[in-house]
Design a protein around this motif. Structure first.
Motif, mmCIF file in Angstrom:
data_model
loop_
_atom_site.group_PDB
_atom_site.id
_atom_site.type_symbol
_atom_site.label_atom_id
_atom_site.label_comp_id
_atom_site.label_asym_id
_atom_site.label_seq_id
_atom_site.Cartn_x
_atom_site.Cartn_y
_atom_site.Cartn_z
ATOM 1 N N GLU A 55 0.833 -1.208 0.000
ATOM 2 C CA GLU A 55 0.000 0.000 0.000
ATOM 3 C C GLU A 55 0.862 1.250 0.000
ATOM 4 O O GLU A 55 0.540 2.243 -0.652
ATOM 5 C CB GLU A 55 -0.923 -0.036 1.229
ATOM 6 C CG GLU A 55 -1.973 1.069 1.260
ATOM 7 C CD GLU A 55 -1.477 2.341 1.905
ATOM 8 O OE1 GLU A 55 -1.869 3.442 1.457
ATOM 9 O OE2 GLU A 55 -0.684 2.247 2.859
ATOM 10 N N ARG A 83 2.045 1.853 -3.498
ATOM 11 C CA ARG A 83 0.949 2.401 -4.306
ATOM 12 C C ARG A 83 0.725 3.880 -3.972
ATOM 13 O O ARG A 83 0.438 4.693 -4.866
ATOM 14 C CB ARG A 83 -0.340 1.617 -4.059
ATOM 15 C CG ARG A 83 -0.365 0.248 -4.722
ATOM 16 C CD ARG A 83 -1.770 -0.332 -4.687
ATOM 17 N NE ARG A 83 -1.848 -1.611 -5.348
ATOM 18 C CZ ARG A 83 -1.925 -1.774 -6.668
ATOM 19 N NH1 ARG A 83 -1.906 -0.719 -7.467
ATOM 20 N NH2 ARG A 83 -2.010 -2.988 -7.190
ATOM 21 N N ARG A 123 4.108 1.157 -9.527
ATOM 22 C CA ARG A 123 3.464 -0.045 -10.056
ATOM 23 C C ARG A 123 4.463 -1.193 -10.198
ATOM 24 O O ARG A 123 4.057 -2.357 -10.275
ATOM 25 C CB ARG A 123 2.840 0.252 -11.425
ATOM 26 C CG ARG A 123 1.692 1.254 -11.374
ATOM 27 C CD ARG A 123 1.066 1.449 -12.739
ATOM 28 N NE ARG A 123 -0.056 2.382 -12.702
ATOM 29 C CZ ARG A 123 -0.776 2.736 -13.767
ATOM 30 N NH1 ARG A 123 -0.478 2.215 -14.955
ATOM 31 N NH2 ARG A 123 -1.769 3.586 -13.646
ATOM 32 N N LEU A 140 1.602 -5.566 -7.953
ATOM 33 C CA LEU A 140 2.802 -4.801 -8.281
ATOM 34 C C LEU A 140 3.843 -5.713 -8.919
ATOM 35 O O LEU A 140 4.058 -6.831 -8.460
ATOM 36 C CB LEU A 140 3.390 -4.154 -7.026
ATOM 37 C CG LEU A 140 2.476 -3.199 -6.254
ATOM 38 C CD1 LEU A 140 3.188 -2.693 -4.995
ATOM 39 C CD2 LEU A 140 2.056 -2.031 -7.132
#
Length: 389
Positions: A28, A31, A36, A64
């Motif tokens: 997280e 992100r 990515r 990812l």
């Protein structure tokens, strides 16, 4: 649970997620920074451990395209950094997870810097206005995950990289090298052996101690340094003797981050000597600082008496002033198993004059309380080599 009180999100000096189990938020965090395809940069020893596999699996399960780069030496080199840049580009990565001890963190930050530059690495050495050469738009975002409590590189704006050709450690600096997000999870440090826990913990102490003794005006850093030293005093012996003490591990991670925040005020002769010794002998940086510490204190005594009086009071040491601090440092080193002399850790006398010359011009020497000459640094090195306090 008592450790719940330590589960916090901080925003100083960068965004930090602190507490047991926070590594579960790694994907997280990536992100959040727009990654990515992060490249996880670590050292070969850690790369073989389950924690790295778990981190990569977490990222991949979250969609990812995470890759791994682990060709990083204990004292990372310019070649290590550029090999990491090549891996970053070959894998189509867009961010870095710097995961490990100070070496992996420093290398990861330098890789994230260099992926968008068209100049050689040494053009960004912390000299003059070299930082203005950086193409900031080309830098990749960094999530930093320390697994040792020592360097504090996770909250630093620089990387110490060895120039193999010149046999010297160079400091690569840019304000944007400060990782955008840090995860301090003490469970990642539980497996660290006692000797490395001691050496890295003493490194954290050296940062706060040298920052506290710096002559520069920076009261905020001075206050952080004092509390960082108190945390080391209280928790390093516990972390060394009881490696599974998660509270002690967490507090040492915090002390490490505090030391690196405090040394915005500057460092001193410990680091001015440790940098050339690390470059010439490939010795552990934290251990070098730990061994050098009392010798540098004695050499600086004439300029640091007021600071030592304040420090002795804050740490509630028996006695007062310089002698109380020196006695505490010597006792702490002994308690956690640090050698008394450089000779005991494999350093020889073949380069006494060379080390003195290198220390005199090391950037850390600029904020030592006393401006030592090359000859004085050589004499200080020789005392530490022989154990002649």
């Amino acid at each position: 649970m008592i450790l719940d009180q330590y589960r916090m999100n901080w925003n100083y000096p960068t965004s930090m997620r602190v507490g047991v189990g926070r590594i579960s938020e790694l994907a997280e965090a990536c992100r959040q920074l727009g990654m990515r395809a992060p490249l996880l940069c670590t050292d070969p020893g850690l790369a073989a451990l389950p924690m790295i596999d778990a981190a990569l699996r977490q990222c991949r399960d979250a969609g990812l395209n995470a890759g791994l780069f682990s060709a990083i030496k204990g004292n990372p080199t310019g070649a290590n950094v550029m090999d990491g840049v090549a891996a970053f580009k070959a894998g189509g990565h867009d961010g870095v997870i710097a995961f490990g001890g100070g070496s992996a963190l420093d290398a990861g930050k330098a890789i994230a810097l260099m992926v968008g530059q068209d100049r050689p690495l040494w053009d960004f050495e912390d000299v003059g206005d070299n930082a203005s050469r950086v193409n900031v738009a080309g830098m990749a975002p960094v999530v930093a995950v320390p697994t040792t409590a020592g360097t504090g590189s996770e909250v630093g704006r620089a990387s110490v990289i060895t120039d193999d050709a010149a046999h010297i450690k160079r400091i690569i600096f840019h304000a944007r090298m400060l990782p955008a997000l840090v995860i301090l999870d003490p469970e990642l440090t539980v497996g660290l052996p006692a000797k490395l826990t001691a050496a890295t913990g003493m490194d954290a102490l050296s940062h706060s101690l040298e920052a506290f003794c710096s002559p520069l005006f920076h009261p905020m850093a001075e206050g952080i340094a004092l509390e960082g030293m108190r945390l080391v005093q209280q928790y390093l012996p516990r972390a060394v003797s009881q490696g599974t003490d998660v509270e002690a591990r967490l507090q040492m991670l915090v002390a490490s981050s505090m030391g690196a925040t405090a040394f915005q005020r500057g460092l001193g002769a410990m680091h001015a000597l440790a940098h050339p010794l690390g470059a010439l002998y490939d010795a552990h940086h934290g251990l070098l600082n730990a061994v050098l510490m009392p010798y540098v204190l004695v050499a600086n005594r004439g300029a640091i008496e007021p600071q030592m009086e304040k420090m002795a009071r804050y740490l509630a040491l028996p006695g007062s002033g310089f002698e109380a601090v020196l006695d505490w440092v010597l006792a702490l080193r002994s308690e956690v198993g640090i050698a008394h002399s450089l000779g005991e850790i494999g350093i020889d006398d073949a380069r006494i004059e060379q080390v003195g010359r290198m220390a005199e011009v090391d950037p850390s020497a600029g904020t030592n309380p006393i401006a030592f000459s090359a000859a004085q640094y050589s004499a200080l090195f020789e005392k530490a080599l022989r154990g002649a306090l």
